[in-house]
Design an enzyme around this catalytic site. Sequence first.
Site, PDB file in Angstrom:
ATOM      1  N   HIS A  60      -9.782 -17.592  12.098  1.00  0.00           N
ATOM      2  CA  HIS A  60     -10.463 -17.426  13.385  1.00  0.00           C
ATOM      3  C   HIS A  60     -10.269 -16.009  13.913  1.00  0.00           C
ATOM      4  O   HIS A  60     -10.329 -15.772  15.108  1.00  0.00           O
ATOM      5  CB  HIS A  60      -9.956 -18.463  14.379  1.00  0.00           C
ATOM      6  N   GLU A 113       3.980   1.115  -0.681  1.00  0.00           N
ATOM      7  CA  GLU A 113       4.794   2.300  -0.929  1.00  0.00           C
ATOM      8  C   GLU A 113       4.886   2.612  -2.428  1.00  0.00           C
ATOM      9  O   GLU A 113       5.058   3.764  -2.818  1.00  0.00           O
ATOM     10  CB  GLU A 113       6.201   2.071  -0.348  1.00  0.00           C
ATOM     11  N   LYS A 125       8.710  12.738   9.049  1.00  0.00           N
ATOM     12  CA  LYS A 125      10.113  13.036   9.367  1.00  0.00           C
ATOM     13  C   LYS A 125      10.310  14.539   9.539  1.00  0.00           C
ATOM     14  O   LYS A 125      10.995  14.983  10.465  1.00  0.00           O
ATOM     15  CB  LYS A 125      11.023  12.545   8.241  1.00  0.00           C
TER      16      LYS A 125
END
Lengths: 427, 427
Positions: B297, B276, B411
């Site tokens: 793995h 961010e 948003k």
Amino acid sequence: MIKTDLTGILDFVGQEELGIDKGRRLLRELAGGKTGLSGTGWLGFPAAASPSLTASVRSAADKIAAESAVLVVIGIGGSYLGARAALDFIRSPYYNQLNKKTPDIYFVGNNLSGEYLEQVISLIGNRDFSINYISKSGSTMEPSVAFRVFKSLLTAKYGDRGARDRIYVTTDPEKGKLRQLCSREGYASFEIPPDIGGRYSVLTAVGLLPAAVAGIDIDAMLAGARDMLGSGEEEALRYACARQALYKRGKKIEILAAFEPYFRSMGEWWKQLFGESEGKDGLGIFPAHTEFTTDLHSLGQYIQSGERTLFETFVSVETTRARLRIPRDDALDDGLERLGGKEVRIVNEAAKMATKKAHIDGGVPVLEIGVPSASAYDFGALVQFFEVSCAVSALISGVNPFDQPGVEAYKKNMYDILELSGKTGVT
Amino acid sequence: MIKTDLTGILDFVGQEELGIDKGRRLLRELAGGKTGLSGTGWLGFPAAASPSLTASVRSAADKIAAESAVLVVIGIGGSYLGARAALDFIRSPYYNQLNKKTPDIYFVGNNLSGEYLEQVISLIGNRDFSINYISKSGSTMEPSVAFRVFKSLLTAKYGDRGARDRIYVTTDPEKGKLRQLCSREGYASFEIPPDIGGRYSVLTAVGLLPAAVAGIDIDAMLAGARDMLGSGEEEALRYACARQALYKRGKKIEILAAFEPYFRSMGEWWKQLFGESEGKDGLGIFPAHTEFTTDLHSLGQYIQSGERTLFETFVSVETTRARLRIPRDDALDDGLERLGGKEVRIVNEAAKMATKKAHIDGGVPVLEIGVPSASAYDFGALVQFFEVSCAVSALISGVNPFDQPGVEAYKKNMYDILELSGKTGVT
């Protein structure tokens, strides 16, 4: 049926760049056994699996559930991630904490943390437990260390004979140290077919036994995988072609995004499947996984505005098991009064649409895979979907989808440091 | 003290490319308040935090622990990840399942999953609980939805007055809908200092209250952060300079890798902090997190042999709380007999050295950050270390480390879809 929606990438790649015909040809070669590659047994396995296999798995699971409050599953990589994904997706990420009739399940042998092992031991406490030791060779270090620890606890608790009766092994039918041990000790055992590699093995006994212990309908899992072939293959190969077309356009990172916490382990399984199949010869899309909406408040900023070298694949599960409604509480005066009385799933669905639009607007192509539900049947279908698309995708990029030569490097160094002789184990 | 080891990158970047002097200058500007940016309050906070703050947090925590078996922490992004990281790192990722005297802690309001909310409700059952609602504005959708749900449960159980007494709010001291609600209802409350953004806020009441409820020594956390400044800053800025030098060399992905499962949530916190702060203006190192050896793995193959555009940062915790030894069991005949009798930590340490060498040999630069222990003190130090290095790193690359304009896009779309008016909340 599982569907692939490509509309969110068509601003970024043309239809003609997808190379669907080439994908189809590679899938036909794969299905016809004409690639010349070994490790393709997973493709036909769900159709070929005999009713006696699932019957014997269910019978072992019933015995485990009758005798034990806890199953300790020992395995790493492909011997771990698939069963974990099934448990979280079909049952719950909080499976062990739920009130239920089936045993708790702990996964160990997938790291070398003493703290982790000690905590699992303390969580088991003095409850009865059994072990499912999953390893193709029996000489991979992580599971081998964990087996020593838990076998020794079993023996201390139940004696040699009692311990022997609580150990269930899943390994190669003939080769390897673990098959030899199994024969010597008389452990109950299941087979990992030799032509199925670890990351493609979840629908064999590797994943079926832990799933059955958790009360999951393993016949439905296999049926879902079986039914995905045929008409569903076209959807899988469109996903494969789309991601390779995006890769050619410089999209080097794929973010698999789902909007439910129960998908997290499936994301981990997916990362192994694609990362290990494609990450070789200096090539490969880097696989990352996010959980939305939580990670919109973490990686969201980067996805929206960072380097434009990524694309996303949304997995949308189209139904939910939840019926929760948001209570009305106008006293909060937070501008969200209209949410009162709505089901939470409505808001989650809105978040998905909102995010897809925002990211496309920000320059991120968004693929979408639609899954009808989080059932055992759809889990099986989704596994087969991803395995088919992964194999085709790797073949398009010109690498072998079924080997993993790079995994040996750290193991060899570890053998040197610890002054071990012999060969490093294949998981 | 936390140390940064650059030896594993010197085959890839020259000492002169690191730009340590520039990094030092930027840190001086930052510390001297000369960057002209707002959002730098976190830097001096641990030194300036008054004893009365920690006393009042401890006192609220004691009340919560006396009255409740469960604390529900409502928050998303920076109002969630830090406390979660502290709990896992200092106590245990299995904290809720441990036998302990402190309350269970569930984190909600960080997604929009109805299934998740329903499961947490069922896990709480009829136990007593309290709420810590953490939000700068009080109008971010995810926590606001969860607050409606859990406040309604509290009210049904304890009545209006009883519920009011079990709600603890952490929010802006003056602004926002949540502060207004707090004043109207008389909730106990704590402050998020206005000049500290979410992802830099874990050492404020945002992280301190949940940590204190879990029995963590919050004064030690703050002391660790305080002591990191001064001599420790040089280590943090070397990390910042090294990653930017690697980025300039085309290393676009950073993988933070630790060898203990308790570090997983810290990895999630780190991804938000760096992603961010740096992912903007078409720039930014893509932050990924792996847990070794399990992910060797999984992503191990890609790291060893995929696209050569990544570098790794190992976090090594130099001591362990575990004393477990591997039992001898020569009957297994799996080539690992020499491990019998060794502490597990010896093998984990060998795995770390083996992996570092293998990845460097494969063309992946490896940075290493050494942390003395997983104590509260070292957690605070590591938080401050990463925050300082993140800010300096973003400044080197020329972006604002303290804003996140891209988080608004989804948003806004969501408000449109749900026909909500008003402003989207700042977390």
